[in-house]
Design an enzyme around this catalytic site. Structure first.
Site, short mmCIF file in Angstrom:
data_model
loop_
_atom_site.label_atom_id
_atom_site.label_comp_id
_atom_site.label_asym_id
_atom_site.label_seq_id
_atom_site.Cartn_x
_atom_site.Cartn_y
_atom_site.Cartn_z
N ASP A 373 0.84 -1.21 0.00
CA ASP A 373 0.00 0.00 0.00
C ASP A 373 0.87 1.25 0.00
O ASP A 373 1.60 1.50 0.96
CB ASP A 373 -0.90 -0.01 1.24
CG ASP A 373 -1.99 1.05 1.19
OD1 ASP A 373 -1.77 2.09 0.54
OD2 ASP A 373 -3.05 0.83 1.80
N HIS A 404 -3.64 0.54 -2.70
CA HIS A 404 -4.55 1.20 -1.78
C HIS A 404 -5.96 1.16 -2.37
O HIS A 404 -6.26 1.86 -3.34
CB HIS A 404 -4.11 2.65 -1.55
CG HIS A 404 -4.83 3.33 -0.41
ND1 HIS A 404 -4.55 3.06 0.91
CD2 HIS A 404 -5.83 4.25 -0.42
CE1 HIS A 404 -5.32 3.81 1.68
NE2 HIS A 404 -6.12 4.52 0.90
#
Length: 507
Positions: A373, A404
């Protein structure tokens, strides 16, 4: 237009750098190259004592790696989830030479790329006890003629909390579409001044202040008293959901909740900042949204400091950590002002840190995260793994890749390519094009509901075997069960007095 420009600049930057990483022979060199863009692929090692379900994923070259790890404290519910949630162990991420294999690109795609959604929204503007306004956008199919759902409907309600910046992303729209196809009533919560909600007071909602969300939940219970309530948060919006669940505890009225790509340690996240393209884009987006209220906000905050800030921390401090206008203060007091701001910053996060009351959470909460992420940061320092290993209410799905709120899969990519080259039926697109994380959360909701229903039936059966199920005893037991569900109508007159809601239609 601004979003397109930002997306184009970021795309060009990553496309020039990311493919070159394929030519490096070692993983450490690749991580060094991509670390500046948040694309680190270094896997965090699992700790002992976890309840983990690891599945080996392989690409065309035969490379083996764990695709998903299910981390939690061993419990009956955890075993039930492992048995009945097949999506947890069926994640096939995109690998190789495709833009969907880049955590950075798929994150930008889900955030900035437009989405032609087949749904529309019906808005309820809710007037709060302090005369502020928040909004609930109810998602309905575009072909549906009846816009308002009956209050006698037993359909479950899915409360969606978008990111803390108010951006309605592609991910949120696709989640609404998937929820509708599974019989839910999706409602998107919009904070004060977010997404076209008018700002009627000088008060903005703080990062982890659940007061406005609490009143919105009461309104949902008043409007749909017969339906179960589930909650999903996206990105930084998870801070608000976790704060609400911690403060309300067993009185949250929520059956189960899911956090998609959450940011757990929010103070450190603001202080450390993001890589400059992402931080610049988020700061600019916030300034554009706040610029329409510059005059009225100038009565309580220093707007010059606000609009000259170059970081997310600077914006948050200017909005919520200033004691008032100090333009007339002498220059000699600048050091004292900095000290006061620092103290106010620490006090602000004592009140708004999402995990401050985490021990009070009383419902199952699933977090879906990816190790690569680029927004959240490094896995070891940003994900509280000890929370999931010790608290029976928290569950973590940790993938090797996914970015993300991305979690692109081979199946989703094949459908995307097929749509571009041929015409597919709408039903096929909805069924096969659903995001993996959305499938996982819908299975989680179904499984937890079934588990609690089975537990309740087992308790009733045990009560009958002990002699409490026959005659008047059975009626008393059922009366207690019903009386618990009828707590909300008793205060419906108070809710009706508080909320003056209006309807407006948004696309």
């Amino acid at each position: 237009m601004l979003g397109w420009l930002v997306a184009l600049c970021i795309t060009i930057l990553v496309v020039l750098i990311w493919p070159g990483s394929k030519y490096f022979g070692t993983e450490s060199k690749t991580d060094t190259l991509l670390q500046g863009l948040g694309l680190s692929q270094q896997a965090a090692k699992d700790k002992a004592g976890r309840c983990a379900s690891d599945r080996d994923g392989s690409d065309s070259a035969g490379e083996k790696s764990r695709a998903v790890a299910f981390i939690c404290k061993p419990s009956a519910l955890a075993n039930y989830l492992l048995k009945h949630c097949r999506t947890f162990s069926h994640f096939a991420p995109c690998l190789g030479w495709t833009w969907r294999a880049s955590a950075f690109l798929q994150s930008v795609y889900e955030t900035c790329w437009p989405y032609d959604s087949p749904i529309q929204f019906v808005r309820d503007n809710l007037q709060l006890s302090d005369d502020g306004l928040v909004a609930l956008d109810w998602a309905v199919p575009s072909y549906q003629k009846r816009r308002r759902t009956s209050s006698h409907s037993t359909s479950p309600v899915l409360l969606i909390i978008p990111n803390a910046f108010g951006k309605i992303t592609r991910n949120v729209l696709k989640l609404c579409e998937a929820a509708l196809s599974h019989g839910y009533l999706p409602a998107v919560f919009n904070r004060r001044s977010h997404n076209g909600t008018p700002l009627t007071t000088l008060k903005l909602q703080q990062f982890g202040d659940p007061a406005d969300l609490r009143e919105a939940v009461r309104y949902i219970r008043y409007r749909q008293p017969a339906g179960r309530l589930y909650a999903v948060s996206e990105s930084t919006g998870s801070g608000l959901l976790l704060s609400y669940l911690g403060e309300c505890g067993s009185s949250s009225y929520v059956t189960a909740a899911v956090c998609l790509s959450p940011v757990f340690r929010c103070q450190s996240w603001f202080e450390n900042g993001l890589c400059w393209p992402l931080q610049w884009a988020l700061v600019l987006y916030q300034k554009i949204c706040l610029s329409r209220y510059k005059t009225v906000l100038g009565e309580t905050i220093q707007t010059d400091t606000l609009f000259s800030s170059c970081s997310l921390r600077g914006l948050e401090e200017s909005l919520f950590c200033q004691t008032g206008l100090t333009n007339s203060a002498p220059a000699a007091s600048s050091g004292t002002s900095v000290s006061n701001t620092s103290a106010a910053w620490e006090a602000y996060w004592e009140r708004n840190e999402p995990l401050r009351d985490v021990d009070e959470v009383a419902i199952p909460v699933l977090s879906v995260c990816a190790k690569d992420d680029p927004i959240r940061g490094d896995t070891q320092s940003t994900i509280p793994l000890e929370l999931f290993e010790t608290n029976p209410h928290f569950f973590l799905l940790l993938t090797e890749c996914g970015g993300h709120c991305g979690f692109s899969t081979h199946l989703e990519e094949s459908v995307f390519g097929a749509v571009g080259s041929a015409t597919l039926p709408n039903s096929a697109i909805v069924r096969h094009g659903t995001n993996w994380s959305h499938k996982a959360l819908l299975e989680f909701f179904r499984a937890t509901t079934d588990f609690f229903a089975a537990e309740e039936r087992a308790k009733q059966l045990a009560a009958r075997r002990k002699g409490l199920g026959g005659g008047a005893g059975g009626r008393v037991f059922r009366h207690r069960s019903v009386s618990t569900c009828k707590r909300m109508p008793a205060c419906s007159h108070n809710i009706h007095a508080i909320y003056n809601w209006q309807r407006s239609y948004t696309r």
